[in-house]
Design an enzyme around this catalytic site. Structure first.
Site, PDB file in Angstrom:
ATOM      1  N   CYS A   4      62.198  90.371  15.060  1.00  0.00           N
ATOM      2  CA  CYS A   4      63.206  90.523  13.386  1.00  0.00           C
ATOM      3  C   CYS A   4      65.294  90.766  14.354  1.00  0.00           C
ATOM      4  CB  CYS A   4      63.495  91.758  12.273  1.00  0.00           C
ATOM      5  SG  CYS A   4      61.626  91.375  12.050  1.00  0.00           S
ATOM      6  N   HIS A  31      68.999  92.778   7.725  1.00  0.00           N
ATOM      7  CA  HIS A  31      67.615  92.177   8.694  1.00  0.00           C
ATOM      8  C   HIS A  31      66.854  92.287   6.780  1.00  0.00           C
ATOM      9  CE1 HIS A  31      64.304  89.905   9.331  1.00  0.00           C
ATOM     10  NE2 HIS A  31      63.129  91.868   9.338  1.00  0.00           N
ATOM     11  N   ASN A  79      61.254  87.244   4.270  1.00  0.00           N
ATOM     12  CA  ASN A  79      61.827  88.085   5.645  1.00  0.00           C
ATOM     13  C   ASN A  79      61.256  86.959   7.323  1.00  0.00           C
ATOM     14  OD1 ASN A  79      61.689  89.293   8.220  1.00  0.00           O
ATOM     15  ND2 ASN A  79      60.446  90.938   7.024  1.00  0.00           N
TER      16      ASN A  79
HETATM   17  O1  UT7 Z   1      60.101  92.767   9.371  1.00  0.00           O
HETATM   18  C1  UT7 Z   1      59.497  93.291  10.024  1.00  0.00           C
HETATM   19  C2  UT7 Z   1      59.701  94.843   9.209  1.00  0.00           C
HETATM   20  N1  UT7 Z   1      59.192  94.580   8.137  1.00  0.00           N
HETATM   21  C3  UT7 Z   1      59.473  95.774   7.287  1.00  0.00           C
HETATM   22  O2  UT7 Z   1      60.821  96.318   7.551  1.00  0.00           O
HETATM   23  C4  UT7 Z   1      58.166  96.165   5.863  1.00  0.00           C
HETATM   24  C5  UT7 Z   1      58.092  97.661   5.328  1.00  0.00           C
HETATM   25  N2  UT7 Z   1      57.875  97.962   4.655  1.00  0.00           N
HETATM   26  C6  UT7 Z   1      57.821  97.528   3.479  1.00  0.00           C
HETATM   27  O3  UT7 Z   1      58.588  96.612   3.670  1.00  0.00           O
HETATM   28  C7  UT7 Z   1      56.597  97.585   1.842  1.00  0.00           C
HETATM   29  O4  UT7 Z   1      56.224  98.876   2.707  1.00  0.00           O
HETATM   30  C8  UT7 Z   1      56.230  96.523   1.521  1.00  0.00           C
HETATM   31  C9  UT7 Z   1      57.025  95.983   1.063  1.00  0.00           C
HETATM   32  C10 UT7 Z   1      55.183  96.203   2.709  1.00  0.00           C
HETATM   33  C11 UT7 Z   1      54.846  97.393   0.749  1.00  0.00           C
HETATM   34  O5  UT7 Z   1      56.030  98.220  -0.294  1.00  0.00           O
HETATM   35  P1  UT7 Z   1      55.020  99.309  -0.491  1.00  0.00           P
HETATM   36  O6  UT7 Z   1      55.478 100.054  -1.841  1.00  0.00           O
HETATM   37  O7  UT7 Z   1      55.354 100.616   0.368  1.00  0.00           O
HETATM   38  O8  UT7 Z   1      53.967  99.049  -1.137  1.00  0.00           O
HETATM   39  P2  UT7 Z   1      52.277 100.130  -0.456  1.00  0.00           P
HETATM   40  O9  UT7 Z   1      51.753  99.568   0.884  1.00  0.00           O
HETATM   41  O10 UT7 Z   1      52.340 101.890  -0.615  1.00  0.00           O
HETATM   42  O11 UT7 Z   1      51.334  99.222  -1.703  1.00  0.00           O
HETATM   43  C12 UT7 Z   1      51.315 100.111  -3.084  1.00  0.00           C
HETATM   44  C13 UT7 Z   1      50.597  99.414  -3.930  1.00  0.00           C
HETATM   45  C14 UT7 Z   1      49.144  99.625  -2.795  1.00  0.00           C
HETATM   46  O12 UT7 Z   1      48.030 100.070  -4.057  1.00  0.00           O
HETATM   47  P3  UT7 Z   1      47.364 100.720  -4.238  1.00  0.00           P
HETATM   48  O13 UT7 Z   1      46.834 101.102  -3.156  1.00  0.00           O
HETATM   49  O14 UT7 Z   1      48.445 102.306  -4.640  1.00  0.00           O
HETATM   50  O15 UT7 Z   1      45.864 101.080  -5.616  1.00  0.00           O
HETATM   51  C15 UT7 Z   1      48.860  98.350  -2.396  1.00  0.00           C
HETATM   52  O16 UT7 Z   1      47.008  98.099  -1.896  1.00  0.00           O
HETATM   53  O17 UT7 Z   1      50.179  98.237  -3.434  1.00  0.00           O
HETATM   54  C16 UT7 Z   1      49.172  97.372  -3.712  1.00  0.00           C
HETATM   55  N3  UT7 Z   1      50.623  95.905  -2.881  1.00  0.00           N
HETATM   56  C17 UT7 Z   1      49.864  95.399  -3.300  1.00  0.00           C
HETATM   57  N4  UT7 Z   1      49.731  94.763  -4.536  1.00  0.00           N
HETATM   58  C18 UT7 Z   1      50.423  93.750  -5.547  1.00  0.00           C
HETATM   59  C19 UT7 Z   1      49.783  95.634  -1.777  1.00  0.00           C
HETATM   60  N5  UT7 Z   1      50.560  94.400  -1.375  1.00  0.00           N
HETATM   61  C20 UT7 Z   1      50.352  94.438  -2.775  1.00  0.00           C
HETATM   62  C21 UT7 Z   1      50.820  92.261  -3.156  1.00  0.00           C
HETATM   63  N6  UT7 Z   1      50.595  92.146  -4.745  1.00  0.00           N
HETATM   64  N7  UT7 Z   1      51.682  91.612  -2.531  1.00  0.00           N
END
Ligand code: UT7
Length: 318
Positions: free
Chosen positions: A110, A245, A275
């Site tokens: 990125c 980004h 992204n």
């Molecule tokens: O360009 C490369 C750099 N990348 C980044 O900068 C990405 C950085 N990370 C992020 O932007 C965030 O961490 C994410 C958007 C990837 C995830 O958001 P989050 O608020 O950190 O969610 P999480 O991973 O903590 O997941 C929360 C919940 C989980 O369920 P439980 O375990 O709480 O029951 C996940 O399984 O959301 C669930 N989940 C989803 N639910 C519905 C994860 N993905 C999805 C989805 N739809 N697409």
């Protein structure tokens, strides 16, 4: 002597994929994706190739810069993976536009645009190049696991380009690589066909520990930005426009809060494209120039973070 931005271009796949359409493929919802990331839709390659998009963006940037391909001294393309491992995408575009200048690809995920602009600056400062064409091109839809809801909803495809010519726009730049610790990984298993290699390979798709990358992103965004401001002798509130980004709106908000900068200073297009790795900032810059957002003399901060783990900030005077 550094550079000035002489012309920019961009190209996006025609196919729009909405959050609603993704919820038919994986267990997700429009509400989850919007509230957790800010993404509403993304562009996905169907019948076009990444090369075609990059070529379109290159032609647009050259037309805007009023420059012929034979006047270009260097082509750098920031990409994780082009249509062919070799030739590089930069070489392929050079051939298409009829240019024989040195051409190569850079993989800094990125942060690829910022790395490429710094390489260009070095060539220009040492007198090895006068006119540089930088491309960014990413086909993330070919690299994600479409059964993994935690990654496939985040990314999109696109290409961008910028022509740099001698000038005084570059004020300061800070780039880094930090330990990856498995937080973003994409094994390259293409061509693992040697009869001597019996190791079982991982799937060739993006694997990401979202939470870990989120923490790194907020901290690196703020640190790199503060470093370039200190180098240029300004404070972050003196920046006119921030082009971050486009990984997650919450990352942008949290980093700006850390820096004490109002979020209205930050430009975004994540809602339309998701992204696009190295291409996110390039398309944002090209679109904002097209709509006449910047005045000459405005201070622009390009700041990015991603796989590597790489991070970088570049302060330029438009
Ligand atoms: O360009 C490369 C750099 N990348 C980044 O900068 C990405 C950085 N990370 C992020 O932007 C965030 O961490 C994410 C958007 C990837 C995830 O958001 P989050 O608020 O950190 O969610 P999480 O991973 O903590 O997941 C929360 C919940 C989980 O369920 P439980 O375990 O709480 O029951 C996940 O399984 O959301 C669930 N989940 C989803 N639910 C519905 C994860 N993905 C999805 C989805 N739809 N697409």
């Amino acid at each position: 002597m550094s550079y000035t931005i002489a012309g920019t271009g961009y190209a996006l796949p025609k196919r729009v994929v909405t959050n609603g359409q993704l919820s038919e493929i994986v267990d997700t919802s429009n509400e989850w994706i919007i509230t957790r990331t800010g993404i509403e839709e993304r562009r996905v390659l169907t019948d076009e190739s990444l090369t075609e998009l990059a070529l379109q963006a290159a032609k647009m940037a050259m037309a805007n810069a009023k420059i012929k391909s034979t006047e270009i001294d260097l082509i750098i393309c920031a990409t994780i993976r082009s249509d062919t491992i070799t030739p590089s995408l930069a070489c392929t575009i050079a051939e298409h536009i009829g240019c024989t200048a040195p051409a190569f690809d850079v993989n800094a995920a990125c942060v690829g645009l910022i790395y490429a602009m710094e390489i260009a600056d070095s060539f220009m400062a040492s007198g090895k190049a006068k006119n540089v064409l930088i491309l960014t091109a990413e086909a993330m839809s070919k690299l994600v696991d479409w059964t993994d809801r935690s990654t496939c909803v985040l990314f999109g495809d696109g290409a961008g380009a910028v022509v740099l010519q001698p000038g005084r726009s570059r004020l300061a730049c800070s780039m880094q690589s930090a330990a990856n610790n498995g937080s973003i990984l994409m094994p390259n298993t293409e061509g693992e066909n040697s009869p001597f290699n019996k190791h079982k390979q991982d799937k060739m798709v993006v694997q990401m520990d979202g939470g870990e990358v989120y923490k790194f992103a907020v901290s690196a965004f703020a640190k790199r930005s503060e470093e370039v401001c200190a180098m240029a002798g300004i404070v972050p509130t003196e920046i006119d426009w921030i082009l971050p980004h486009q990984a997650n709106l919450r990352i942008i908000d949290a980093a700006l809060k850390k820096m004490g900068v109002h979020k209205e200073r930050a430009l975004t297009n994540i809602h339309k494209y998701g992204n696009m790795s190295a291409t996110s900032i390039m398309v944002l810059l090209a679109e904002e120039i097209e709509r006449g957002r910047f005045k000459r003399g405005d201070k622009l901060l390009l700041v990015s973070f991603g796989a590597g783990l790489t991070s970088g900030a570049l302060l330029i005077e438009y």
